[in-house]
Design an enzyme around this catalytic site. Structure first.
Site, PDB file in Angstrom:
ATOM      1  N   SER A 155       0.920  -1.072  -0.070  1.00 44.27           N
ATOM      2  CA  SER A 155       0.066   0.096  -0.166  1.00 44.27           C
ATOM      3  C   SER A 155       0.770   1.303   0.015  1.00 44.27           C
ATOM      4  CB  SER A 155      -0.920  -0.033   1.375  1.00 44.27           C
ATOM      5  OG  SER A 155      -1.840   0.820   1.074  1.00 44.27           O
ATOM      6  N   HIS A 174      -2.804  -1.010  -4.825  1.00 47.82           N
ATOM      7  CA  HIS A 174      -4.178  -1.037  -4.846  1.00 47.82           C
ATOM      8  C   HIS A 174      -4.658   0.435  -4.979  1.00 47.82           C
ATOM      9  CE1 HIS A 174      -4.750   0.012  -0.577  1.00 47.82           C
ATOM     10  NE2 HIS A 174      -4.070  -0.732  -0.480  1.00 47.82           N
TER      11      HIS A 174
END
Length: 244
Positions: free
Chosen positions: A122, A145
Site C-alpha cells: 500500500s 491498490h
C-alpha cells in the site's frame, strides 16, 4: 526534614529504572538515535502499520510517523552519519503520513537505500522507492491498490475529486522515483480478480524488479554493500571538489 513526595524515585521505592536502550527499541525500533549513534550508517525500521493523524488500537503493531521524521532530520544533520538504510516490513497505513516519510527520504542529501523484507504494501510502496536504491528480498511482496478510506465518506463529487488527486500524488511519486511506467503502475493498481476483496495486484520480489518498481533483488548484505559503495562515491566526489 525532606517531604517524602519530593524524594527522587529509585528502583527500590516504587518505580523500576528504565533501560534507555530498551526504551529506544520500544519507542523507535532502534538501539541508538541518529544523533548519538557511533556507526556511520543510520538504520531506520518501518514495521507494521504506519500511524498518522489517528491513533491506532494498542494491539496494532505500528510505526508512528512523528517518531521517524525527527530521526531523519537528526541523521541528515549529524556529520558522523554518512548513509541511511531504511528497512521495511509494513502493511501500509496513513496515506499522508506515508507520503511525508517518502518525501523526507527522497530529499535527504546523504546516500539512502531501502530494503523490503516481508512486505512493503500500500503506502509502503512510495516509501520503498523513495531512496537512491531500492532492494527487495526474493520472498517479499508488495500490494498495489487504489486509495481507500475507512469510516464515513461524504458522497459528493468533491470527495471523489479529493481522493483522485491524492491517488495521482501517489502515482506521480512512485513513477518519478522508480523505473515503472505510469501505464504499468496503473494497470497493476486497477487489476480485478487477483485480490479477494479488493482491486489491485500483489507482486513478489522478482516481479517487482521486472516491472521496474524496485531496483534489484537482495538482502541485508546487498543493501549494506550498496550503501557503502554509494557512500564511498560521495566521499570521492567531495574530496575531488575540495582538491579543485
Amino acid at each position: 526534614m525532606a517531604n517524602k513526595s519530593e524524594q527522587p524515585m529509585t528502583p527500590g521505592n516504587g518505580e523500576e529504572k528504565r533501560n534507555p536502550i530498551v526504551e529506544n527499541i520500544t519507542q523507535l525500533g532502534q538501539t541508538q538515535p541518529a544523533a548519538t549513534g557511533e556507526s556511520n550508517i543510520f538504520t531506520m525500521t518501518i514495521i507494521g502499520q504506519i500511524e498518522g493523524h489517528i491513533v491506532l488500537p494498542p494491539q496494532n503493531k505500528t510505526t508512528k510517523y512523528e517518531h521517524l521524521i525527527p530521526q531523519l532530520v537528526a541523521a541528515e544533520q549529524n556529520p558522523k552519519i554518512e548513509g541511511i538504510l531504511i528497512i521495511l516490513n509494513t502493511v501500509g497505513g496513513d496515506v499522508e503520513a506515508g507520503l511525508a516519510i517518502a518525501e523526507m527520504i527522497a530529499t535527504l542529501s546523504k546516500p539512502t537505500v531501502t530494503l523490503v523484507l516481508g512486505g512493503g504494501h500500500s503506502i509502503g510502496v512510495p516509501i520503498a522507492v523513495s531512496a537512491d536504491c531500492s532492494i527487495i528480498a526474493e520472498t517479499a511482496t508488495m500490494t498495489i491498490h487504489p486509495i481507500r478510506l475507512n469510516g464515513l465518506v461524504i458522497g459528493v463529487p468533491q470527495t471523489f475529486e479529493y481522493l483522485d488527486k491524492m491517488q495521482e500524488r501517489v502515482i506521480r511519486f512512485v513513477t518519478r522515483h522508480s523505473k515503472v511506467s505510469e501505464e504499468k503502475f496503473k494497470e497493476l493498481m486497477f487489476t480485478t480478480g487477483e485480490l479477494t476483496r479488493d482491486i489491485g495486484t500483489t507482486v513478489i520480489g522478482a516481479d517487482a524488479v521486472k516491472h521496474g518498481l524496485i531496483d534489484k533483488l537482495g538482502g541485508i548484505g546487498e543493501a549494506i554493500a550498496e550503501l557503502n559503495r554509494r557512500m564511498d562515491e560521495r566521499k570521492k566526489q567531495h574530496n575531488g571538489g575540495m582538491v579543485q
